[in-house]
Scaffold this motif. Structure first.
Motif, PDB file in Angstrom:
ATOM      1  N   PRO A  20       0.892  -1.098   0.016  1.00 50.51           N
ATOM      2  CA  PRO A  20       0.067  -0.057  -0.153  1.00 50.51           C
ATOM      3  C   PRO A  20       0.737   1.367  -0.140  1.00 50.51           C
ATOM      4  CG  PRO A  20       0.089  -0.854   2.176  1.00 50.51           C
ATOM      5  CD  PRO A  20       0.821  -1.915   1.445  1.00 50.51           C
ATOM      6  N   TYR A  21       1.639   1.302  -1.101  1.00 53.26           N
ATOM      7  CA  TYR A  21       2.317   2.607  -1.233  1.00 53.26           C
ATOM      8  C   TYR A  21       1.965   3.556  -2.531  1.00 53.26           C
ATOM      9  CZ  TYR A  21       6.584   5.324  -3.026  1.00 53.26           C
ATOM     10  OH  TYR A  21       7.252   6.357  -3.317  1.00 53.26           O
ATOM     11  N   TYR A  22       1.479   4.599  -2.019  1.00 55.60           N
ATOM     12  CA  TYR A  22       0.608   5.488  -3.039  1.00 55.60           C
ATOM     13  C   TYR A  22       1.905   6.324  -3.683  1.00 55.60           C
ATOM     14  CZ  TYR A  22      -3.123   3.798   0.046  1.00 55.60           C
ATOM     15  OH  TYR A  22      -3.775   2.987   0.552  1.00 55.60           O
ATOM     16  N   ALA A  23       2.536   5.756  -4.770  1.00 50.81           N
ATOM     17  CA  ALA A  23       3.500   6.384  -5.596  1.00 50.81           C
ATOM     18  C   ALA A  23       3.152   7.536  -6.297  1.00 50.81           C
ATOM     19  CB  ALA A  23       4.349   5.445  -6.547  1.00 50.81           C
ATOM     20  N   GLY A  24       2.079   7.694  -6.738  1.00 50.17           N
ATOM     21  CA  GLY A  24       1.339   8.751  -7.396  1.00 50.17           C
ATOM     22  C   GLY A  24       1.443  10.110  -6.644  1.00 50.17           C
ATOM     23  N   LEU A  25       0.880   9.714  -5.251  1.00 51.06           N
ATOM     24  CA  LEU A  25       0.456  10.778  -4.531  1.00 51.06           C
ATOM     25  C   LEU A  25       2.110  11.280  -3.943  1.00 51.06           C
ATOM     26  CD1 LEU A  25      -2.505   9.822  -2.191  1.00 51.06           C
ATOM     27  CD2 LEU A  25      -2.441  11.462  -3.832  1.00 51.06           C
ATOM     28  N   ASP A  26       2.992  10.524  -3.917  1.00 47.36           N
ATOM     29  CA  ASP A  26       4.210  11.005  -3.561  1.00 47.36           C
ATOM     30  C   ASP A  26       5.016  11.859  -4.250  1.00 47.36           C
ATOM     31  OD1 ASP A  26       6.857  11.060  -2.246  1.00 47.36           O
ATOM     32  OD2 ASP A  26       7.332   8.957  -3.010  1.00 47.36           O
ATOM     33  N   VAL A  27       4.999  11.397  -5.445  1.00 49.60           N
ATOM     34  CA  VAL A  27       5.910  12.124  -6.495  1.00 49.60           C
ATOM     35  C   VAL A  27       5.194  13.281  -7.173  1.00 49.60           C
ATOM     36  CG1 VAL A  27       4.787  11.111  -8.739  1.00 49.60           C
ATOM     37  CG2 VAL A  27       7.309  11.825  -8.733  1.00 49.60           C
ATOM     38  N   GLY A  28       3.915  13.419  -6.637  1.00 47.99           N
ATOM     39  CA  GLY A  28       3.110  14.527  -7.354  1.00 47.99           C
ATOM     40  C   GLY A  28       3.365  15.592  -6.500  1.00 47.99           C
ATOM     41  N   ARG A  29       3.915  15.663  -5.409  1.00 48.20           N
ATOM     42  CA  ARG A  29       4.299  16.728  -4.409  1.00 48.20           C
ATOM     43  C   ARG A  29       5.417  17.419  -4.909  1.00 48.20           C
ATOM     44  NH1 ARG A  29       5.250  14.099   1.199  1.00 48.20           N
ATOM     45  NH2 ARG A  29       6.264  12.716  -0.098  1.00 48.20           N
ATOM     46  N   TYR A  30       6.492  16.983  -5.848  1.00 54.74           N
ATOM     47  CA  TYR A  30       7.561  17.388  -5.976  1.00 54.74           C
ATOM     48  C   TYR A  30       7.899  17.509  -7.680  1.00 54.74           C
ATOM     49  CZ  TYR A  30       8.261  16.058  -1.373  1.00 54.74           C
ATOM     50  OH  TYR A  30       7.961  16.055   0.125  1.00 54.74           O
ATOM     51  N   LEU A  31       6.948  17.285  -8.343  1.00 52.79           N
ATOM     52  CA  LEU A  31       6.972  17.021  -9.767  1.00 52.79           C
ATOM     53  C   LEU A  31       7.781  18.400 -10.431  1.00 52.79           C
ATOM     54  CD1 LEU A  31       4.333  14.775 -11.365  1.00 52.79           C
ATOM     55  CD2 LEU A  31       6.702  14.525 -11.639  1.00 52.79           C
ATOM     56  N   TRP A  32       7.220  19.567  -9.843  1.00 49.81           N
ATOM     57  CA  TRP A  32       7.663  20.744 -10.520  1.00 49.81           C
ATOM     58  C   TRP A  32       8.665  21.354  -9.800  1.00 49.81           C
ATOM     59  CZ3 TRP A  32       2.666  18.580 -10.534  1.00 49.81           C
ATOM     60  CH2 TRP A  32       2.223  18.555 -11.889  1.00 49.81           C
ATOM     61  N   PHE A  66       1.947  -3.121  -6.565  1.00 51.93           N
ATOM     62  CA  PHE A  66       1.409  -1.808  -6.026  1.00 51.93           C
ATOM     63  C   PHE A  66       0.612  -1.113  -7.350  1.00 51.93           C
ATOM     64  CE2 PHE A  66       5.300  -0.958  -8.049  1.00 51.93           C
ATOM     65  CZ  PHE A  66       5.442   0.470  -8.559  1.00 51.93           C
ATOM     66  N   VAL A  67       0.204  -0.132  -6.760  1.00 52.16           N
ATOM     67  CA  VAL A  67      -0.656   0.946  -7.732  1.00 52.16           C
ATOM     68  C   VAL A  67       0.025   2.329  -7.706  1.00 52.16           C
ATOM     69  CG1 VAL A  67      -3.096   1.861  -8.360  1.00 52.16           C
ATOM     70  CG2 VAL A  67      -2.778  -0.353  -7.240  1.00 52.16           C
ATOM     71  N   ALA A  68       0.432   2.709  -9.198  1.00 55.18           N
ATOM     72  CA  ALA A  68       1.115   3.622  -9.105  1.00 55.18           C
ATOM     73  C   ALA A  68       0.351   5.034  -9.172  1.00 55.18           C
ATOM     74  CB  ALA A  68       1.985   3.956 -10.571  1.00 55.18           C
ATOM     75  N   GLY A  69      -0.844   4.980  -9.811  1.00 59.12           N
ATOM     76  CA  GLY A  69      -1.821   6.107  -9.818  1.00 59.12           C
ATOM     77  C   GLY A  69      -1.613   7.316 -10.537  1.00 59.12           C
ATOM     78  N   ARG A  70      -0.439   7.173 -11.512  1.00 56.23           N
ATOM     79  CA  ARG A  70      -0.040   8.021 -12.439  1.00 56.23           C
ATOM     80  C   ARG A  70       0.509   7.441 -13.334  1.00 56.23           C
ATOM     81  NH1 ARG A  70       0.597  13.573 -10.146  1.00 56.23           N
ATOM     82  NH2 ARG A  70       1.444  14.173 -12.303  1.00 56.23           N
ATOM     83  N   ILE A  71       0.630   8.116 -14.710  1.00 54.72           N
ATOM     84  CA  ILE A  71       1.293   7.594 -15.739  1.00 54.72           C
ATOM     85  C   ILE A  71       2.842   7.016 -15.630  1.00 54.72           C
ATOM     86  CG2 ILE A  71      -0.279   8.351 -17.541  1.00 54.72           C
ATOM     87  CD1 ILE A  71       1.945  10.469 -18.252  1.00 54.72           C
ATOM     88  N   PRO A  72       3.363   5.972 -16.161  1.00 54.20           N
ATOM     89  CA  PRO A  72       4.616   5.513 -15.727  1.00 54.20           C
ATOM     90  C   PRO A  72       5.902   6.446 -16.006  1.00 54.20           C
ATOM     91  CG  PRO A  72       4.040   4.234 -17.781  1.00 54.20           C
ATOM     92  CD  PRO A  72       2.702   5.052 -17.010  1.00 54.20           C
ATOM     93  N   THR A 102      -0.774   0.289 -13.452  1.00 51.96           N
ATOM     94  CA  THR A 102      -0.894   1.903 -13.662  1.00 51.96           C
ATOM     95  C   THR A 102      -1.811   2.079 -14.858  1.00 51.96           C
ATOM     96  OG1 THR A 102       0.707   3.742 -14.348  1.00 51.96           O
ATOM     97  CG2 THR A 102       1.195   1.613 -15.233  1.00 51.96           C
ATOM     98  N   ILE A 103      -2.311   3.489 -14.748  1.00 49.43           N
ATOM     99  CA  ILE A 103      -3.094   3.762 -15.842  1.00 49.43           C
ATOM    100  C   ILE A 103      -2.627   3.782 -17.387  1.00 49.43           C
ATOM    101  CG2 ILE A 103      -4.952   5.008 -14.347  1.00 49.43           C
ATOM    102  CD1 ILE A 103      -3.455   7.518 -14.993  1.00 49.43           C
ATOM    103  N   GLU A 104      -1.503   3.647 -17.285  1.00 51.02           N
ATOM    104  CA  GLU A 104      -0.785   3.438 -18.802  1.00 51.02           C
ATOM    105  C   GLU A 104       0.720   2.802 -18.859  1.00 51.02           C
ATOM    106  OE1 GLU A 104       1.398   6.761 -21.743  1.00 51.02           O
ATOM    107  OE2 GLU A 104      -0.919   6.999 -21.293  1.00 51.02           O
TER     108      GLU A 104
END
Length: 324
Positions: A20-32, A66-72, A102-104
């Protein structure tokens, strides 16, 4: 996942282990941001945590998913150059051993594309059947529709050509312009769309269209055919129409004329196939059971179990299951 009927508290007998690691929420905080250490820090901590567990050593993580929740693309950063995008999560050996839902997919062997979540979460088989009948009897006033906006900054995009063709088709096409407004965009609601690649190959609108019993029109095989191989038929012509994007870009084909030439018998058959696909691509209400129907979640978990089972078999045969 907590409602899955085949859960066990004994990891030694588990066929696969969900992380249960929410990789998309994690990386989304710092992408920019330009602090790459922050983008990767939690992934690195997660690797350390996983390899310290006794379950990991059983198959070195090849039975974990695990589920990434964003595109790879958001998890494949290759360097620390200033403008490189994303984190390095799916370049770490530990995560490469695991199955990534992942969604893609970008076609690495540990990536498993699953449908985008939609707004339809049926509470049982009866609700699915009711929706399918409603969509079957719905009157359609347009030959095709498109949801999107101009993308002049994207050189390879064919959105502008599609919008021009849609406008030129008059009442045959319904254009739903996705311009930001204070109350949201007109594309926030599920609508029927044709499907060119946008920021990435895939779009949630594909699944909104299928749920609305609209035959999806694709311009690139990676928008669906190369992606959702467990959730959509291998024979793509059973449920969709393909028009090569180069033909659109070069002005060789008319979308209106191409779709108008599809026979009524073929349209009827594709519509019925699209209706049949509705439960496959919908995520059911988590508190309900779909009885004899499989939803997108069930198909995804089944696919993970089959993949882990194949890897386990290869290992038992003394072969190397490593990902190239």
């Amino acid at each position: 996942m907590k409602q899955y009927r085949c859960l066990t508290n004994d990891s030694s007998i588990a066929s696969a282990i969900y992380v249960p690691y929410y990789a998309g929420l994690d990386v989304g905080r710092y992408l920019w941001g330009d602090d790459y250490s922050m983008r990767d820090s939690l992934s690195i901590d997660m690797c350390s945590c996983l390899v310290s567990q006794p379950e990991w050593k059983r198959m070195w993580g090849r039975d974990h998913f695990f589920v990434a929740g964003r595109i790879p693309w958001d998890f494949h950063r290759q360097s620390d150059n200033l403008f490189d995008w994303g984190s390095k999560l799916n370049t770490f050996p530990e995560f490469m051993n695991m199955t990534m839902l992942t969604i893609e997919s970008i076609f690495r062997s540990n990536e498993f594309a699953i449908p985008y979540p939609s707004n339809f979460h049926p509470s049982g088989k009866g609700e699915v059947l009711e929706w399918q009948n409603k969509m079957r009897n719905r009157t359609r006033r347009h030959l095709f529709s498109f949801a999107g906006k101009q993308r002049p900054s994207m050189k390879d995009s064919i959105w502008s050509q599609i919008i021009r063709q849609c406008l030129a088709s008059g009442t045959f096409c319904k254009l739903i312009e996705c311009f930001p407004k204070p109350e949201g965009t007109t594309c926030d609601n599920p609508v029927a769309v044709v499907e060119p690649p946008g920021d990435s190959y895939t779009r949630r609108s594909t699944f909104d269209a299928i749920l609305a019993r609209c035959i999806p029109v694709f311009f690139h095989p990676s928008s669906a055919y190369d992606q959702y191989q467990r959730h959509l038929p291998k024979n793509s012509s059973k449920y969709s129409v393909f028009i090569p994007m180069d033909d659109i870009r070069d002005g060789k084909v008319s979308i209106n004329m191409t779709l108008d030439q599809v026979s009524k018998d073929d349209i009827w058959a594709m519509r019925e196939e699209v209706i049949r696909l509705i439960p496959n691509i919908a995520y059911a209400n988590r508190r309900s059971t779909m009885e004899s129907l499989e939803d997108a979640f069930s198909i995804a978990v089944k696919g993970v179990l089959e993949r882990v089972g194949n890897i386990r078999k290869i290992t038992w045969e003394g072969k190397d299951p490593s990902i190239a």
